[in-house]
Write an enzyme that holds these catalytic residues in place. Structure first.
Site, PDB file in Angstrom:
ATOM      1  CD  GLU A 143      -2.519   1.373   2.652  1.00  0.00           C
ATOM      2  OE1 GLU A 143      -3.514   2.121   2.697  1.00  0.00           O
ATOM      3  OE2 GLU A 143      -2.109   0.716   3.626  1.00  0.00           O
ATOM      4  CD  GLN A 206      -7.291   0.086   3.586  1.00  0.00           C
ATOM      5  OE1 GLN A 206      -6.267   0.749   3.467  1.00  0.00           O
ATOM      6  NE2 GLN A 206      -7.453  -0.791   4.558  1.00  0.00           N
ATOM      7  CD  GLU A 246      -6.904   2.101   6.936  1.00  0.00           C
ATOM      8  OE1 GLU A 246      -6.150   1.357   7.576  1.00  0.00           O
ATOM      9  OE2 GLU A 246      -6.586   2.600   5.832  1.00  0.00           O
TER      10      GLU A 246
END
Length: 272
Positions: A143, A206, A246
């Site tokens: 990520e 996310q 998130e």
């Protein structure tokens, strides 16, 4: 409408962690993600998932000493044995929880070194981790994270993440595309969704509002447009991943604050 997973490390902060599974299910979530499972027995977590009809779709491999500021081991020279031990534990949990994806945090570029100096260590560790995860039928995710939230984090850009995936050459190594981090570092989020989702190399998305990291209906990003775009590109490309929520609820630890802030999700459900 995309498939949304509740991030239990951030949502429902007024509740004990194990009680957040039930809260997410009551709010209509079918899946969860969180940072780390290792403080809890695999059997307990699996029971919470089963009892609440939830899927575990993502968690992180051990990041090193989190309390002392470490944010991953994968790019750190001389930490290979610890990285491999942690990855073995992550795979064990992933199998027990039926979780198909493990996020491997890159780590901070060590003081006195440049990113280019540690990139070979990072790629070698990812190649090994992906091979081990493949034996258990799991994907490994990397990520890009903005350096405002985590200064000196190794991986910051989508294009760099995809270059790393190419270098490692592992079909089960994919990118975790966090639209919050992407907006802060790069912007042009819609075009990046159009570019990268059809590649098959985005394993998870996310979301959070920018810049405060609250609900996706707070801040500078037009998430209703982006959700429609994800639907459009998914229909064209066959992408079937989850979108992890998130974010930090604007109402913080106020009882019921997370649920009260889900108006954005209820509006999407009414449109669907």
């Amino acid at each position: 409408m995309p498939q949304f997973a509740a991030n239990l490390s951030m949502l429902y902060p007024e509740l004990d962690f194990l009680d957040r599974f039930e809260a997410a299910a009551k709010d209509g979530f079918k899946a969860v993600e969180y940072l780390f499972p290792y403080a809890f027995a695999k059997e307990e977590l699996a029971a919470r998932l089963q009892h609440n009809g939830l899927q575990q779709v993502l968690f992180n491999a051990p990041p090193g000493d989190w309390d002392r500021g470490e944010r991953g081991l994968a790019c750190l020279p001389g930490r290979g044995a610890e990285f491999r031990e942690g990855m073995a534990s992550a795979i064990d949990y992933a199998v027990a929880l039926g979780c198909p994806r493990i996020h491997v945090m890159a780590g901070l570029v060590p003081e006195g070194l440049e990113r280019e100096a540690v990139q070979p260590v990072y790629v070698d560790n990812l190649r090994w981790a992906a091979a081990e995860a493949a034996k258990a039928g799991r994907d490994v995710l990397i990520e890009p994270i903005n350096t405002r939230d985590i200064p000196r984090f190794f991986l910051n850009r989508q294009d760099h993440a995809h270059e790393i995936v190419d270098m490692a050459g592992a079909p089960n190594l994919k990118v975790q595309m966090d639209l919050y981090h992407c907006q802060i570092v790069e912007g042009d989020v819609a075009m990046k969704i159009r570019k990268y989702l059809p590649t098959g190399r985005v394993g998870h998305i996310q979301i959070a509002g920018v810049p405060e990291r609250h609900e996706p209906d707070i801040g500078e990003q037009n998430y209703p447009y982006l959700f429609d775009l994800i639907d459009e590109v998914s229909a064209q490309s066959g992408w079937q991943g989850w979108v992890g929520c998130e974010y930090r609820p604007r109402r913080g630890s106020e009882p019921g604050g997370t649920s009260a802030g889900l108006g954005w999700l209820r509006a999407l459900q009414q449109r669907a």
